[in-house]
Design an enzyme around this catalytic site. Structure first.
Site, PDB file in Angstrom:
ATOM      1  N   ARG A  30       0.502  -1.312  -0.035  1.00 57.94           N
ATOM      2  CA  ARG A  30       0.180   0.243  -0.213  1.00 57.94           C
ATOM      3  C   ARG A  30       0.940   1.202  -0.401  1.00 57.94           C
ATOM      4  O   ARG A  30       1.237   1.487   1.015  1.00 57.94           O
ATOM      5  CB  ARG A  30      -0.899  -0.278   1.046  1.00 57.94           C
ATOM      6  N   ARG A  50      11.999   5.433   2.744  1.00 60.57           N
ATOM      7  CA  ARG A  50      11.827   6.785   3.172  1.00 60.57           C
ATOM      8  C   ARG A  50      13.073   7.568   4.264  1.00 60.57           C
ATOM      9  O   ARG A  50      14.030   8.382   4.317  1.00 60.57           O
ATOM     10  CB  ARG A  50      10.728   7.187   2.747  1.00 60.57           C
ATOM     11  N   ASP A  60       2.565   4.754   0.073  1.00 66.12           N
ATOM     12  CA  ASP A  60       1.623   6.285   0.722  1.00 66.12           C
ATOM     13  C   ASP A  60       1.366   7.160  -0.715  1.00 66.12           C
ATOM     14  O   ASP A  60       1.755   7.106  -1.655  1.00 66.12           O
ATOM     15  CB  ASP A  60       2.883   7.104   1.252  1.00 66.12           C
ATOM     16  N   TYR A 105      12.411  -1.546  -4.244  1.00 61.54           N
ATOM     17  CA  TYR A 105      12.223   0.123  -4.411  1.00 61.54           C
ATOM     18  C   TYR A 105      13.857   0.588  -4.999  1.00 61.54           C
ATOM     19  O   TYR A 105      14.269   0.443  -4.708  1.00 61.54           O
ATOM     20  CB  TYR A 105      12.446   0.902  -3.002  1.00 61.54           C
TER      21      TYR A 105
END
Lengths: 269, 269
Positions: free
Chosen positions: A51, A199, A53, A111
């Site tokens: 999910r 992040r 952001d 990622y």
């Protein structure tokens, strides 16, 4: 009724994230609306592997949904492509076993976080990369990256509000790839990630690159699990969910055996 | 008073083109407004090497302007960077000889037109590339490209409203570069281009790639100068002004001696 796997790419800029919300345009809501229209106005729930952001992009998100339509996979994929807005694109759609679960069956994710290292910022990258105006000490960043891979507790890099109790994940790849003079990509592959983990890693690595944190700080964050020792959460716009890996795919296995080799996808652009 | 050369990059998506207009946001207007604020609220005119159309991007536009400010080049460049919106970025600013003219002194320009060859269209490319859904016959496109270079009259590829009488230009480079499985770039370098010339070339080449026009058609368009024989004007969003070349730069000369070698810039991303 059959279960379909849908591979998706999206530009997260104008979305409030994947997950359905009372207000705000979401990727889940957009895909569910299109799929519901194609399935006799029946509500179709769509479940994603990750999910993402608000503001986070995807080039290889995977989702599953149950549909009743008589359309074949190719026809349904094409119809979905016609109905979805230009910032969400289906990459593939195919019928899978009825118990396939995009999130639970995922063996790992990759990622990419993109940095624009040009002096004033490339206007064509501004939606998809973080502009780092001052030169970064890339040697220090690389030294810090080498400390990261392994199976460990990532509490120090998890969001304060992260509700998961088991915070042990295996980080398999943590690297920085230069692309020309003015671009660099962080790549992270793991069996799973905690909320904001990538992040927070990037935010910390950038502080190290700017000389504001020592390389050693990585050890301290990992050992203490104290989020307050880490750098700030890097902005969403540089982040992209590049790939989700499953066991029953014919995966290209990387040299380290991680099974998360991206087959060139992560570096295609 | 001194003359400065300003190198600019911009995302043309949200602009009505370079040239100042009664209505609509333009790149010229945006840069002039910022520079005027930095020059004691005096109106500063900015002249570009190429007046790009609405929606066309630039990674190497060059402009000149006369300023009175006491700020040095570095300070003025930085102040401009702070004032300009994120979709227009100054890449460099430096004082040049007083008779430097960005348009008249240009020896050549290089344009890139980007194609998204992925099946359903990459959402992260949709502002910067044309999506070609059906497979293109790239052999036919390459064969047609080989017919183009040379010094000739380009009337058949000029916009109907093109006001220039001398339509002879020397096209030095016309090539298609694959990038991964899902992307391709057209690159064109010439001593100058007519209005819509690149987009008309691309529109025609794509019709050839789709099998709707024969490779031979290129000969007919060039020989007749008849715009009606060519394909439609390709959309602006795929087009980017990559570079403008000047004699007094320390140019990297390409093997064909064109002086428009892009030093890797055109292929950086």
């Amino acid at each position: 009724m059959r279960r379909v796997r849908i591979d998706l790419a999206y530009d997260g800029t104008d979305f409030a994230g994947w997950q359905l919300q009372a207000r705000g345009r979401t990727i889940q809501g957009t895909v569910e609306e299109a799929l519901s229209r194609l399935d006799g106005a029946r509500l179709v729930r769509v479940h994603a592997a990750g999910r993402t952001d608000a503001g986070v992009h995807a080039r290889g998100q995977v989702a599953h949904a149950d549909v009743r339509t008589a359309r074949g996979d190719a026809e349904l994929g094409y119809a979905l492509h016609r109905l979805l807005p230009p910032d969400v694109r289906p990459l593939a759609l195919r019928t899978v076993r009825a118990d396939f679960d995009a999130r639970r069956d995922a063996l790992g994710k990759c990622y990419v976080y993109r940095l624009d290292l040009s002096r004033y910022g490339d206007p064509l990258l501004r939606r998809y990369a973080l502009h780092c105006a001052r030169p970064l000490d890339l040697e220090a960043v690389s030294a810090a990256l080498r400390l990261l891979p392994g199976r460990r507790d990532w509490s120090g890099f998890a969001a304060a509000g992260c509700a998961v109790s088991d915070r042990v994940r295996e980080l398999r790849v943590a690297e920085l790839v230069r692309r020309g003079l003015d671009e660099a990509l962080f790549r992270f592959a793991a069996d799973g990630f905690l909320t904001h983990m990538v992040r927070n890693l990037v935010g910390t690595l950038l502080e190290i690159g700017r000389g504001r944190l020592a390389v050693q700080r990585v050890h301290e964050i990992l050992a203490s699990g104290d989020r307050r020792l880490a750098g700030p959460t890097a902005p969403a716009r540089g982040l992209c969910l590049e790939r989700v890996a499953y066991a029953d795919e014919n995966e290209e296995v990387t040299e380290d055996g991680s099974g998360l080799g991206d087959g060139g996808r992560g570096l295609r652009r």
